[in-house]
Design an enzyme around this catalytic site. Structure first.
Site, PDB file in Angstrom:
ATOM      1  N   CYS A 137     -45.278  33.564 112.284  1.00  9.01           N
ATOM      2  CA  CYS A 137     -46.306  34.609 112.323  1.00  9.01           C
ATOM      3  C   CYS A 137     -45.547  35.923 112.228  1.00  9.01           C
ATOM      4  O   CYS A 137     -44.899  36.335 113.192  1.00  9.01           O
ATOM      5  CB  CYS A 137     -47.136  34.550 113.597  1.00  9.01           C
ATOM      6  SG  CYS A 137     -48.371  35.872 113.676  1.00  9.01           S
ATOM      7  N   CYS A 151     -47.278  38.950 114.658  1.00  6.24           N
ATOM      8  CA  CYS A 151     -47.272  38.849 116.128  1.00  6.24           C
ATOM      9  C   CYS A 151     -46.807  37.458 116.527  1.00  6.24           C
ATOM     10  O   CYS A 151     -45.650  37.113 116.333  1.00  6.24           O
ATOM     11  CB  CYS A 151     -48.642  39.202 116.707  1.00  6.24           C
ATOM     12  SG  CYS A 151     -50.007  38.298 115.948  1.00  6.24           S
ATOM     13  N   SER A 152     -47.702  36.637 117.061  1.00  6.99           N
ATOM     14  CA  SER A 152     -47.297  35.277 117.447  1.00  6.99           C
ATOM     15  C   SER A 152     -48.487  34.326 117.390  1.00  6.99           C
ATOM     16  O   SER A 152     -48.669  33.511 118.295  1.00  6.99           O
ATOM     17  CB  SER A 152     -46.681  35.279 118.847  1.00  6.99           C
ATOM     18  OG  SER A 152     -47.602  35.803 119.793  1.00  6.99           O
ATOM     19  N   CYS A 153     -49.303  34.423 116.336  1.00  4.73           N
ATOM     20  CA  CYS A 153     -50.430  33.509 116.182  1.00  4.73           C
ATOM     21  C   CYS A 153     -49.905  32.075 116.140  1.00  4.73           C
ATOM     22  O   CYS A 153     -48.946  31.776 115.426  1.00  4.73           O
ATOM     23  CB  CYS A 153     -51.200  33.845 114.908  1.00  4.73           C
ATOM     24  SG  CYS A 153     -52.019  35.451 114.969  1.00  4.73           S
TER      25      CYS A 153
END
Length: 203
Positions: free
Chosen positions: A107, A110-112
């Site tokens: 991702c 961000c950190s999906c």
């Protein structure tokens, strides 16, 4: 690049851990969170609705051709049909590794991450080095995780977003012919379902 598998530069990980611990203490001191309740939530995502759910999906795909086709057509429906739904698992795509193509998930913004099938994201997945280098030099990043692919194997990097998250279906290892899904599940790691590991043959 700091991650679970190596002991070199952990400065970013240590800094992040320190900040998280300081924030947790501040919120606890102010009475805004209950550490015991937080531990229950973490345990739930790490051990109950975490990577073992994804392993069940992978093992079923390896042993049930109809389910594998359903995953390819509509992974969200197929995975929800197994009862694995919930936070950050609303929109899912399954990508299948083959001898010709290896899939890897990142991702970049961000950190999906698909919590419902992989649990909480590892620290390295959220780190800037991984998020940037996975796209620009995926083969080098994979080598740092101990994954060396044949030169002829293409690497496709999938960028997760809030609208779509990905689950890698790794190649079934040799030597598991005739194994049941239940026997195969323990072979499947979280990292293999992100694409930063392979599933090895059983010892």
């Amino acid at each position: 690049m700091p991650h679970d598998h190596h002991d070199h530069d952990h400065s970013e990980l240590d800094d992040m851990t320190s900040r998280v611990m300081a924030l947790e203490k501040l919120l606890t001191d102010k009475g805004l969170i209950d550490p015991a309740a937080l531990d229950v939530i973490l345990d739930t995502y790490e051990n109950h609705v975490g990577p073992r759910n994804g392993a069940k999906v992978v093992a079923r795909a390896w042993t049930d051709p109809d389910f594998a086709r359903a995953l390819e057509e509509d992974a969200t429906a197929a995975i929800h049909g197994m009862g694995f739904a919930g936070r950050q698992g609303e929109h899912l795509t399954a990508v299948f590794n083959t001898a010709e193509q290896h899939n890897m998930v990142v991702c970049t913004l961000c950190s999906c991450y698909p919590w419902s099938v992989l649990g909480l994201p590892p620290v390295w997945y959220k780190s800037m080095p991984y998020r940037s280098r996975a796209v620009s030099e995926p083969r080098a990043v994979l080598s740092e995780f101990g994954v060396t692919l044949p030169e002829g194997t293409a690497i496709r990097v999938w960028d997760s977003t809030a609208e779509m998250r990905y689950l890698v279906i790794p190649m079934r290892p040799e030597g598991t012919e005739g194994w049941t899904a239940a026997q195969l599940e323990p072979l499947v790691s979280r990292d293999a379902m992100i694409g930063t590991a392979l599933v090895g043959a059983p010892s």
